[in-house]
Design a protein around this motif. Structure first.
Motif, PDB file in Angstrom:
ATOM      1  N   ASP A  33       0.836  -1.196   0.000  1.00  0.00           N
ATOM      2  CA  ASP A  33       0.000   0.000   0.000  1.00  0.00           C
ATOM      3  C   ASP A  33       0.877   1.255   0.000  1.00  0.00           C
ATOM      4  N   ARG A  35       0.330   4.139   0.950  1.00  0.00           N
ATOM      5  CA  ARG A  35       0.183   4.954   2.162  1.00  0.00           C
ATOM      6  C   ARG A  35       1.246   4.633   3.208  1.00  0.00           C
ATOM      7  N   ARG A  38       4.099   7.275   3.318  1.00  0.00           N
ATOM      8  CA  ARG A  38       3.757   8.687   3.544  1.00  0.00           C
ATOM      9  C   ARG A  38       4.883   9.446   4.246  1.00  0.00           C
TER      10      ARG A  38
END
Length: 175
Positions: A33, A35, A38
């Motif tokens: 993922d 994310r 980040r």
């Protein structure tokens, strides 16, 4: 410094199993993922890229580097599903070995305390194996990782590594 490791580390809900190249395909899904990047930058690795990375990690650094790379896959006990990883780079230092630690838990498994449980187990294992100082670098905006560091017994210091705050188990003016 700890000797060559083959220890499996167990917690109430997790089994931390030493990293192997064979984990790459499974972990590509867990870590896939965007994310997750980040605060750390970069992007998810493909299974082939992750396999190549795991081959380097399992082989370890050249002997002259005087460091050890220790990596585990975190699995839920109840179903054996991989949920993330923990790692430590152990280096010699004045007063005893020093370890830089990190953790990552896949997005579907976040919010259940797995990262904290795995990080606490890792810090406890390192301490039991004679590691004196344990540090982690955490982006100041990553409140979840700051919570994990705190639960693992680390305190935020006044030091930075790039744009990340250094957390340590040794008091040095931290807050």
């Amino acid at each position: 410094m700890p000797g060559p490791f083959t220890d499996t580390i167990e917690t109430p809900r997790l089994v931390l199993e030493p990293l192997g190249v064979h984990h790459a395909d499974e972990m590509a899904d867990v870590l896939g993922d965007p994310r997750l990047h980040r605060y750390t930058g970069g992007e998810p690795l493909t299974p082939a890229e992750l396999r190549a990375r795991y081959e380097r990690l399992v082989t370890g650094p050249s002997p002259y580097h005087q460091e050890q790379w220790l990596n585990w896959i975190a699995r839920r006990r109840r179903d054996g599903r991989a949920v993330g990883t923990v790692q430590a780079t152990v280096t010699p230092a004045d007063g005893g070995p020093r370890a830089s630690v990190a953790w990552v838990v896949g997005m579907p498994y976040q919010g259940f305390g797995f990262a904290s449980e795995a990080a606490v187990a890792l810090v406890d294992w390192l301490t039991a194996h004679g590691v004196r100082e344990i540090v982690a670098s955490v982006h100041p905006d990553n409140l979840a990782s700051a919570t994990v560091a705190r639960r693992a017994g680390l305190r935020r210091t006044t030091r930075y590594a790039g744009d990340e705050a250094v957390w340590s188990n040794i008091r040095d003016g931290g807050y």
